[in-house]
Design a protein around this motif. Structure first.
Motif, PDB file in Angstrom:
ATOM      1  N   LYS A  33       1.570  28.881  14.911  1.00 15.23           N
ATOM      2  CA  LYS A  33       1.162  27.783  15.787  1.00 15.23           C
ATOM      3  C   LYS A  33       1.087  26.509  14.952  1.00 15.23           C
ATOM      4  CE  LYS A  33      -1.427  30.630  19.084  1.00 15.23           C
ATOM      5  NZ  LYS A  33      -2.752  30.892  19.698  1.00 15.23           N
ATOM      6  N   PRO A  34       1.751  25.423  15.392  1.00 20.56           N
ATOM      7  CA  PRO A  34       1.780  24.204  14.580  1.00 20.56           C
ATOM      8  C   PRO A  34       0.400  23.711  14.149  1.00 20.56           C
ATOM      9  CG  PRO A  34       3.345  24.020  16.371  1.00 20.56           C
ATOM     10  CD  PRO A  34       2.573  25.283  16.618  1.00 20.56           C
ATOM     11  N   GLU A  35      -0.572  23.732  15.073  1.00 19.27           N
ATOM     12  CA  GLU A  35      -1.898  23.212  14.730  1.00 19.27           C
ATOM     13  C   GLU A  35      -2.556  24.055  13.643  1.00 19.27           C
ATOM     14  OE1 GLU A  35      -2.359  25.755  18.532  1.00 19.27           O
ATOM     15  OE2 GLU A  35      -0.923  24.305  17.690  1.00 19.27           O
ATOM     16  N   GLU A  36      -2.316  25.362  13.636  1.00 19.55           N
ATOM     17  CA  GLU A  36      -2.886  26.225  12.597  1.00 19.55           C
ATOM     18  C   GLU A  36      -2.187  25.995  11.260  1.00 19.55           C
ATOM     19  OE1 GLU A  36      -2.890  30.285  13.887  1.00 19.55           O
ATOM     20  OE2 GLU A  36      -4.203  29.899  15.594  1.00 19.55           O
ATOM     21  N   CYS A  37      -0.872  25.763  11.306  1.00 23.29           N
ATOM     22  CA  CYS A  37      -0.138  25.439  10.080  1.00 23.29           C
ATOM     23  C   CYS A  37      -0.651  24.133   9.475  1.00 23.29           C
ATOM     24  CB  CYS A  37       1.358  25.333  10.367  1.00 23.29           C
ATOM     25  SG  CYS A  37       2.181  26.898  10.716  1.00 23.29           S
ATOM     26  N   ASN A  55      -3.635  21.026   5.412  1.00 20.94           N
ATOM     27  CA  ASN A  55      -4.544  19.906   5.162  1.00 20.94           C
ATOM     28  C   ASN A  55      -5.853  20.319   4.499  1.00 20.94           C
ATOM     29  OD1 ASN A  55      -4.792  17.063   5.414  1.00 20.94           O
ATOM     30  ND2 ASN A  55      -6.275  17.340   7.067  1.00 20.94           N
ATOM     31  N   GLU A  56      -6.175  21.607   4.498  1.00 20.52           N
ATOM     32  CA  GLU A  56      -7.436  22.068   3.912  1.00 20.52           C
ATOM     33  C   GLU A  56      -7.363  22.080   2.385  1.00 20.52           C
ATOM     34  OE1 GLU A  56      -9.064  25.121   7.397  1.00 20.52           O
ATOM     35  OE2 GLU A  56      -7.913  25.888   5.680  1.00 20.52           O
ATOM     36  N   LEU A  57      -8.343  21.461   1.746  1.00 22.62           N
ATOM     37  CA  LEU A  57      -8.433  21.508   0.283  1.00 22.62           C
ATOM     38  C   LEU A  57      -9.719  22.231  -0.098  1.00 22.62           C
ATOM     39  CD1 LEU A  57      -7.301  20.722  -2.474  1.00 22.62           C
ATOM     40  CD2 LEU A  57      -8.595  18.581  -2.317  1.00 22.62           C
ATOM     41  N   PRO A  58      -9.617  23.416  -0.676  1.00 22.89           N
ATOM     42  CA  PRO A  58     -10.829  24.166  -1.023  1.00 22.89           C
ATOM     43  C   PRO A  58     -11.646  23.452  -2.085  1.00 22.89           C
ATOM     44  CG  PRO A  58      -8.890  25.183  -1.992  1.00 22.89           C
ATOM     45  CD  PRO A  58      -8.390  24.103  -1.079  1.00 22.89           C
ATOM     46  N   GLU A  59     -12.944  23.617  -2.018  1.00 27.37           N
ATOM     47  CA  GLU A  59     -13.838  22.957  -2.973  1.00 27.37           C
ATOM     48  C   GLU A  59     -14.246  23.932  -4.077  1.00 27.37           C
ATOM     49  OE1 GLU A  59     -17.077  21.380  -0.771  1.00 27.37           O
ATOM     50  OE2 GLU A  59     -15.838  19.980   0.366  1.00 27.37           O
ATOM     51  N   LYS A  60     -13.271  24.669  -4.567  1.00 24.82           N
ATOM     52  CA  LYS A  60     -13.596  25.743  -5.513  1.00 24.82           C
ATOM     53  C   LYS A  60     -14.153  25.209  -6.831  1.00 24.82           C
ATOM     54  CE  LYS A  60      -8.668  26.111  -6.687  1.00 24.82           C
ATOM     55  NZ  LYS A  60      -7.505  27.021  -6.690  1.00 24.82           N
ATOM     56  N   TYR A  61     -13.680  24.052  -7.266  1.00 20.51           N
ATOM     57  CA  TYR A  61     -14.139  23.554  -8.558  1.00 20.51           C
ATOM     58  C   TYR A  61     -15.547  22.991  -8.482  1.00 20.51           C
ATOM     59  CZ  TYR A  61      -9.358  24.477  -9.640  1.00 20.51           C
ATOM     60  OH  TYR A  61      -8.173  25.134  -9.797  1.00 20.51           O
ATOM     61  N   GLU A  62     -15.880  22.341  -7.353  1.00 18.77           N
ATOM     62  CA  GLU A  62     -17.247  21.900  -7.153  1.00 18.77           C
ATOM     63  C   GLU A  62     -18.177  23.107  -7.096  1.00 18.77           C
ATOM     64  OE1 GLU A  62     -14.680  20.729  -5.746  1.00 18.77           O
ATOM     65  OE2 GLU A  62     -14.723  18.546  -5.866  1.00 18.77           O
ATOM     66  N   GLY A  98       0.847  -1.188   0.000  1.00 19.68           N
ATOM     67  CA  GLY A  98       0.000   0.000   0.000  1.00 19.68           C
ATOM     68  C   GLY A  98       0.879   1.233   0.000  1.00 19.68           C
ATOM     69  N   ILE A  99       0.303   2.387  -0.315  1.00 18.90           N
ATOM     70  CA  ILE A  99       1.102   3.611  -0.381  1.00 18.90           C
ATOM     71  C   ILE A  99       0.536   4.725   0.491  1.00 18.90           C
ATOM     72  CG2 ILE A  99      -0.077   4.534  -2.431  1.00 18.90           C
ATOM     73  CD1 ILE A  99       3.715   4.779  -1.610  1.00 18.90           C
ATOM     74  N   LEU A 100      -0.773   4.808   0.653  1.00 17.76           N
ATOM     75  CA  LEU A 100      -1.364   5.894   1.426  1.00 17.76           C
ATOM     76  C   LEU A 100      -1.569   5.489   2.882  1.00 17.76           C
ATOM     77  CD1 LEU A 100      -4.093   7.441  -0.925  1.00 17.76           C
ATOM     78  CD2 LEU A 100      -1.741   8.206  -0.539  1.00 17.76           C
ATOM     79  N   THR A 101      -1.240   6.399   3.782  1.00 14.62           N
ATOM     80  CA  THR A 101      -1.511   6.201   5.207  1.00 14.62           C
ATOM     81  C   THR A 101      -2.314   7.387   5.707  1.00 14.62           C
ATOM     82  OG1 THR A 101       0.564   7.300   5.834  1.00 14.62           O
ATOM     83  CG2 THR A 101       0.613   4.895   5.579  1.00 14.62           C
ATOM     84  N   LYS A 102      -3.085   7.155   6.763  1.00 12.63           N
ATOM     85  CA  LYS A 102      -3.887   8.238   7.335  1.00 12.63           C
ATOM     86  C   LYS A 102      -3.542   8.348   8.806  1.00 12.63           C
ATOM     87  CE  LYS A 102      -8.250  10.438   6.539  1.00 12.63           C
ATOM     88  NZ  LYS A 102      -9.447  10.445   5.689  1.00 12.63           N
ATOM     89  N   ASN A 103      -3.253   9.580   9.247  1.00 10.56           N
ATOM     90  CA  ASN A 103      -2.881   9.820  10.633  1.00 10.56           C
ATOM     91  C   ASN A 103      -3.444  11.169  11.060  1.00 10.56           C
ATOM     92  OD1 ASN A 103      -1.655   9.674  13.150  1.00 10.56           O
ATOM     93  ND2 ASN A 103       0.311  10.408  12.410  1.00 10.56           N
ATOM     94  N   SER A 104      -4.317  11.143  12.054  1.00  9.70           N
ATOM     95  CA  SER A 104      -4.927  12.368  12.594  1.00  9.70           C
ATOM     96  C   SER A 104      -5.564  13.230  11.506  1.00  9.70           C
ATOM     97  CB  SER A 104      -3.882  13.192  13.356  1.00  9.70           C
ATOM     98  OG  SER A 104      -3.303  12.438  14.401  1.00  9.70           O
ATOM     99  N   GLY A 105      -6.180  12.560  10.541  1.00  7.87           N
ATOM    100  CA  GLY A 105      -6.868  13.289   9.481  1.00  7.87           C
ATOM    101  C   GLY A 105      -6.004  13.646   8.289  1.00  7.87           C
ATOM    102  N   PHE A 106      -4.702  13.383   8.376  1.00  9.96           N
ATOM    103  CA  PHE A 106      -3.788  13.694   7.281  1.00  9.96           C
ATOM    104  C   PHE A 106      -3.556  12.443   6.434  1.00  9.96           C
ATOM    105  CE2 PHE A 106      -2.894  16.816  10.531  1.00  9.96           C
ATOM    106  CZ  PHE A 106      -2.745  17.992   9.817  1.00  9.96           C
ATOM    107  N   THR A 107      -3.601  12.599   5.130  1.00 11.34           N
ATOM    108  CA  THR A 107      -3.320  11.500   4.214  1.00 11.34           C
ATOM    109  C   THR A 107      -1.931  11.698   3.632  1.00 11.34           C
ATOM    110  OG1 THR A 107      -5.667  11.304   3.649  1.00 11.34           O
ATOM    111  CG2 THR A 107      -4.089  10.274   2.152  1.00 11.34           C
TER     112      THR A 107
END
Length: 292
Positions: A269-273, A278-285, A8-17
């Motif tokens: 702040k690390p959590e804000e960074c 991790n945020e991906l805007p849904e601009k195209y949708e 496998g190649i993708l892992t998920k940790n605390s919401g991050f892929t």
């Protein structure tokens, strides 16, 4: 190098892929946490494990993934090591990320990332791309010692500015801060001023110090013996076998860090960074809905 077929190649940790195309590293950074025994390497760290089927695994995973997200790489092994020069597995994976409309977040110390600038630019235009660069010391001679097999800080700052010219957002990892080595106010302010000039979106710092675990502690101490005679004994006397080694200058450095970041409107702040990365805007949708 040695080649493997990963399961496998993708892992998920605390919401991050995320994905790691390679295991091990050739940069030779004296403080590298990835050398720690807890990561259970079964081969020498400099013998790079190449997941030769990474692009095929990634395409299969993204083809079946219903919700678009950011795909990160570089957390455990730099995706732009020397072997990437010929193998180009990182580029092939980014081509797949672009094809399927996902975002990309990459961490590197290498200017080889500029070879893929066109591709990262296209990902950023269609979805989002965040380039993250590690900066530790502004002194190029010191950089050759603590990060010997990768481009120096001045070159990495040039990379940040190239990204700025393309409108690709950047985040800097300001770590580790090595006690009695790079934990000076001059070093900190020089790096932060360059970050401000390069328009970085955020700076990640987990505290003015470094962490040592079994595996990387031994490697780090051997480097201290070689390049900084007597410093290992100073470390042992002050820190013993502590996991977290805080700089004696931590208070002053931390205050300056927040002051300069806030003055230049840099997320600090690390959590804000991480939230931003991790945020991906849904601009195209949203555009498609508007078109209806």
């Amino acid at each position: 190098m040695h080649f493997v077929n990963a399961k496998g190649i993708l892992t998920k940790n605390s919401g991050f892929t995320g994905m790691n195309i390679y295991r091990g590293c050739s940069h030779g950074c004296i403080y590298c946490d990835s050398r720690s025994k807890c990561y259970q390497f079964t081969h020498p760290f400099e013998d790079i494990e190449v997941k030769q089927n990474a692009p095929e695994l990634l395409e299969a995973a993204l083809r079946s993934k219903r919700k678009k997200c950011m795909i990160g790489t570089g957390s455990m092994s730099d995706p732009y090591m020397h072997c990437e020069e010929n193998l180009r597995l990182t580029r092939r994976c980014f081509e797949i990320i672009l094809q399927y409309g996902f975002g990309a977040a990459v961490i590197t110390k290498s200017d080889r990332i500029l070879q893929d600038l066109d591709l990262l630019d296209e990902i950023n235009k269609r979805a989002k791309c965040v380039v993250q660069i590690t900066l530790t010391t502004y002194d190029d001679e010191l950089c050759k010692i603590i990060e010997p097999n990768v481009c120096n800080t001045k070159r990495r700052i040039q990379v940040l500015k190239k990204m700025q010219e393309r409108g690709i957002p950047t985040v800097v990892w300001l770590c580790p801060i090595l006690p009695y080595i790079n934990d000076t106010m001059d070093n900190l302010t020089a790096i932060l001023n360059e970050c401000a000039d390069a328009g970085v979106k955020g700076i990640i710092n987990f505290g003015m110090g470094l962490t040592l675990r079994e595996g990387d502690r031994e490697y780090y101490y051997a480097a201290l013996d070689k390049h900084f005679p007597g410093l290992k004994e100073k470390y042992i006397k002050k820190y013993g076998n502590s996991y977290n080694l805080v700089s004696p200058n931590a208070k002053e450095l931390t205050e300056a860090f927040y002051e300069i970041c806030q003055k230049n409107k840099i997320i600090c702040k690390p959590e804000e960074c991480f939230q931003y990365i991790n945020e991906l805007p849904e601009k195209y949708e949203q555009m498609r809905l508007f078109d209806l």
